[in-house]
Write an enzyme that holds these catalytic residues in place. Structure first.
Site, short mmCIF file in Angstrom:
data_model
loop_
_atom_site.label_atom_id
_atom_site.label_comp_id
_atom_site.label_asym_id
_atom_site.label_seq_id
_atom_site.Cartn_x
_atom_site.Cartn_y
_atom_site.Cartn_z
CD GLU A 263 -2.52 1.21 2.71
OE1 GLU A 263 -2.84 0.22 3.33
OE2 GLU A 263 -2.58 2.51 2.93
CB CYS A 300 -3.00 5.24 3.77
SG CYS A 300 -4.03 4.32 4.97
P1 NAP Z 1 8.92 3.99 4.11
O1 NAP Z 1 10.02 4.91 4.21
O2 NAP Z 1 8.40 3.64 2.86
O3 NAP Z 1 9.44 2.82 5.21
C1 NAP Z 1 8.47 1.89 5.50
C2 NAP Z 1 9.23 0.63 5.96
O4 NAP Z 1 9.89 -0.06 4.42
C3 NAP Z 1 10.54 0.89 6.82
O5 NAP Z 1 10.67 -0.28 7.55
C4 NAP Z 1 11.60 1.00 5.86
O6 NAP Z 1 12.87 0.46 6.37
C5 NAP Z 1 11.45 -0.11 4.83
N1 NAP Z 1 12.01 0.20 3.44
C6 NAP Z 1 11.71 1.54 2.89
N2 NAP Z 1 12.35 1.39 1.49
C7 NAP Z 1 13.05 0.17 1.42
C8 NAP Z 1 14.05 -0.17 0.75
N3 NAP Z 1 14.32 0.41 -0.40
N4 NAP Z 1 14.27 -1.71 0.96
C9 NAP Z 1 14.03 -2.05 2.15
N5 NAP Z 1 13.31 -1.59 3.13
C10 NAP Z 1 12.83 -0.38 2.77
O7 NAP Z 1 7.92 4.65 5.02
P2 NAP Z 1 7.88 5.72 6.36
O8 NAP Z 1 9.28 5.46 6.91
O9 NAP Z 1 6.68 5.21 7.03
O10 NAP Z 1 7.81 6.94 5.90
C11 NAP Z 1 8.15 7.84 4.85
C12 NAP Z 1 7.21 8.17 3.79
O11 NAP Z 1 6.25 7.21 3.56
C13 NAP Z 1 6.11 9.12 4.52
O12 NAP Z 1 6.76 10.55 4.49
C14 NAP Z 1 5.01 9.18 3.56
O13 NAP Z 1 5.05 9.83 2.18
C15 NAP Z 1 5.11 7.80 3.18
N6 NAP Z 1 4.01 6.96 3.85
C16 NAP Z 1 2.78 6.88 3.32
C17 NAP Z 1 2.05 6.20 4.17
C18 NAP Z 1 0.46 5.83 3.67
O14 NAP Z 1 -0.50 5.13 4.35
N7 NAP Z 1 0.10 6.39 2.60
C19 NAP Z 1 2.04 5.57 5.29
C20 NAP Z 1 3.44 5.77 5.96
C21 NAP Z 1 4.39 6.42 5.22
P3 NAP Z 1 13.91 1.70 7.48
O15 NAP Z 1 12.81 2.65 7.82
O16 NAP Z 1 14.44 0.76 8.46
O17 NAP Z 1 14.80 2.33 6.52
#
Ligand code: NAP
Length: 522
Positions: A263, A300
């Site tokens: 998602e 989300c």
């Molecule tokens: P994220 O950066 O996408 O990370 C979520 C999880 O996935 C974390 O455990 C992260 O690891 C891991 N991950 C991310 N990229 C990866 C990769 N290339 N390889 C392996 N693992 C990976 O999300 P977030 O930390 O929750 O927030 C960042 C941004 O995501 C927000 O600013 C927002 O834009 C978006 N977000 C959207 C929603 C939604 O429901 N729409 C919800 C949450 C976040 P690590 O953190 O340990 O590095």
């Protein structure tokens, strides 16, 4: 609080570095050290999950239901410590987390009931027709069976309901799949408390060791290794588009590709038809200011896009919306990174051609860190149609109002929208009759279409659909919320001419769960 990784039903000692949780409101580190996992632990977790799968997949459905209910009980037994810790790690208020806790245990019990009832396996029985000419028809019986170890990425924005014992874990365990959770770095302590509760529940109900593992990391190493491991059979993820796509690519590049249920964000458009704006401008403005800023916009289903046709009534709506947004107090965002992204993207967007900032909240608490500032911007439909950047998610209390000259231009703006988790239509009932074409277009682009409501607030029930066309999710046939979320972790298996005593109970003659579809067909 025990900050050691959990593998093979026990806490594991390793010395590859430790991690600390941070309070996003103060920037201070919180109590507890969490051991960084390594690739050898990833391998152990997958090996033990695969071993556990051999017995867990066949476990009596009532025992599986007992396990899920026991997890809910153990989480409840943690008491205040859990919501207090989750609040300190996420900046979310205690009241919101109490609600999320209820949702989390409620989801576990919902899946327990689903499993105990049993019909989710969709058992279909076509008995043999030996006299059929020119060839006899064999006896064929089909049902859903679990696929094997599932890797769950905890989400930052729901430290309880979409994390260690959240909907993904509950539905995977319910299906008969062991789970390995990669804790989100935004809430290590909350993850540890819930992980401990799952281990206690597994011990009390006699589950096989390895049915659940929990690993900590602060980068991509463990997540990448989990997705690439040959024994992983499926992955769930909620987060950024970039993160979701990276995991999908990793899964596709494997020698044996596996499904990733990602998602990845949605701007949840809301279409206001002219008559309702005419009749309810002030009420709608207040309702939407509240929805856009709920939980600092970190849902989300946050309504990040409002579309309407220009009119004097829309001008009043805008005035009311501006006033309401200006009065929204700042709130702590989940992490420094999320607060930074929000500030940067919501500032950049108003420099795009034709975009004007309508209103920004001035009630910022300067004594706390990572505070969100609610913002509303406006743009014409023609600028919106020509600029894809305006259609990207800005995660936080932000929404863009798109003003069309007429309904035809509004429909053109709808044409350029990408797939969404939700689309809402606000209209007087009688207005809908004249917009069948628009409604068809909207249904093509979303997983849930809402009439006269707000998209925030996702009911956990059997009929819920929380998943939409790409890029909202990568597979719109599935949901991550509600009881049908279990179908992500099951595959159909047909038994042909199989001995009665070797068939699963659901497919045996006389079992009420077996649906005899064509028993009399010649
Ligand atoms: P994220 O950066 O996408 O990370 C979520 C999880 O996935 C974390 O455990 C992260 O690891 C891991 N991950 C991310 N990229 C990866 C990769 N290339 N390889 C392996 N693992 C990976 O999300 P977030 O930390 O929750 O927030 C960042 C941004 O995501 C927000 O600013 C927002 O834009 C978006 N977000 C959207 C929603 C939604 O429901 N729409 C919800 C949450 C976040 P690590 O953190 O340990 O590095």
């Amino acid at each position: 609080m025990n900050g050691k990784n959990i593998v093979e039903g026990a806490y594991v000692e390793i010395y590859d570095g430790s991690l600390k949780a941070v309070n996003p409101a103060t920037g201070l580190t919180l109590e507890g050290e969490f051991d960084k996992a390594n690739e050898s632990l990833v391998n152990e977790a997958l090996q033990s999950a695969t071993k556990a799968f051999q017995s867990y997949r066949h476990l009596n459905k009532d025992l599986k239901a007992d396990f899920l209910n026991a997890i809910a009980d153990e989480i409840t037994n943690i008491g205040e410590e859990l919501v207090t810790r989750a609040s300190a790690e996420s900046g979310l208020p205690l009241g919101r987390l109490q609600g999320e806790l209820g949702r989390t245990t409620g989801q576990l019990r919902l899946f327990a009931n689903l499993v105990a009832e049993g019909s989710w396996v969709d058992a279909i029985i076509d008995t043999a027709i030996p006299e059929r000419q020119p060839l006899l028809r064999p006896d064929i019986r089909r049902m859903l069976v679990p696929i094997g170890p599932v890797v769950v990425f905890g989400a930052s924005n729901f430290p309880l309901a979409f994390s260690v014992a959240g909907g993904d874990t509950a539905s995977a365990l319910a299906s008969g799949c062991p789970v390995i959770v990669k804790a989100h770095p935004a809430h290590y302590g909350t993850s540890a408390l819930v992980g401990e509760a799952i281990i206690k529940a597994a011990e009390k109900t006699g589950m096989p060791k390895g049915v659940f593992s929990l690993l900590y990391d602060d980068g991509y190493t463990i997540g990448t290794a989990l997705v690439k491991h040959p024994l992983t059979k499926a992955v769930t993820f909620t987060g950024s588009f970039k993160g979701g796509m990276a995991l999908i690519h990793l899964a596709q590049q494997r020698e044996h590709p596996i499904p990733v249920f990602a998602e990845m964000g949605s701007i949840n458009p809301v279409i206001f038809l002219p008559e309702i704006i005419e009749n309810q401008a002030e009420e709608l403005a207040k309702k939407y200011a509240a929805s856009i800023t709920l939980g600092a916009g970190q849902f989300c289903t946050n309504p990040g896009l409002l579309l309407a046709v220009q009119s004097p009534a829309l001008d009043s709506f805008i005035t009311f919306l501006k006033e309401a947004i200006a009065k929204i107090p700042s709130a702590t965002m989940l992490t420094e990174g999320i607060a930074h992204n929000y500030e940067q993207l919501s500032t950049e967007i108003v420099n795009e051609n034709g975009v004007a900032l309508l209103s920004a909240s001035s009630l910022k608490n300067d004594e706390l860190q990572n505070q969100s500032q609610a913002k509303i911007a406006q743009v014409s439909a023609s600028h919106f149609i020509n600029n894809p950047k305006l259609r990207e998610e800005i995660f936080g209390p932000y929404s863009l109002l798109v003003v069309a000259q007429d309904m035809s231009e509004l429909e053109q703006a709808v044409d350029v929208l990408e797939g969404q988790l939700t689309i809402t239509i606000m209209a007087e009932k009688y207005e809908l009759q004249n917009h069948r074409n628009l409604i068809d277009k909207l249904t093509d682009k979303t997983g849930r279409i809402i009439f006269n409501g707000v998209p925030t607030g996702v009911e956990v029930c059997a009929a819920m659909q929380h998943g939409g066309p790409f890029p909202a999710t990568n597979d719109s046939r599935f949901t991550s919320v509600g009881s049908t979320a279990i179908h992500r972790f099951a595959r159909p298996l047909a038994y042909q001419d199989w001995e009665q005593e070797l068939l699963p109970d659901e497919l045996k003659d006389g079992n009420p769960l077996g649906i005899f579809r064509t028993v009399n067909q010649k």
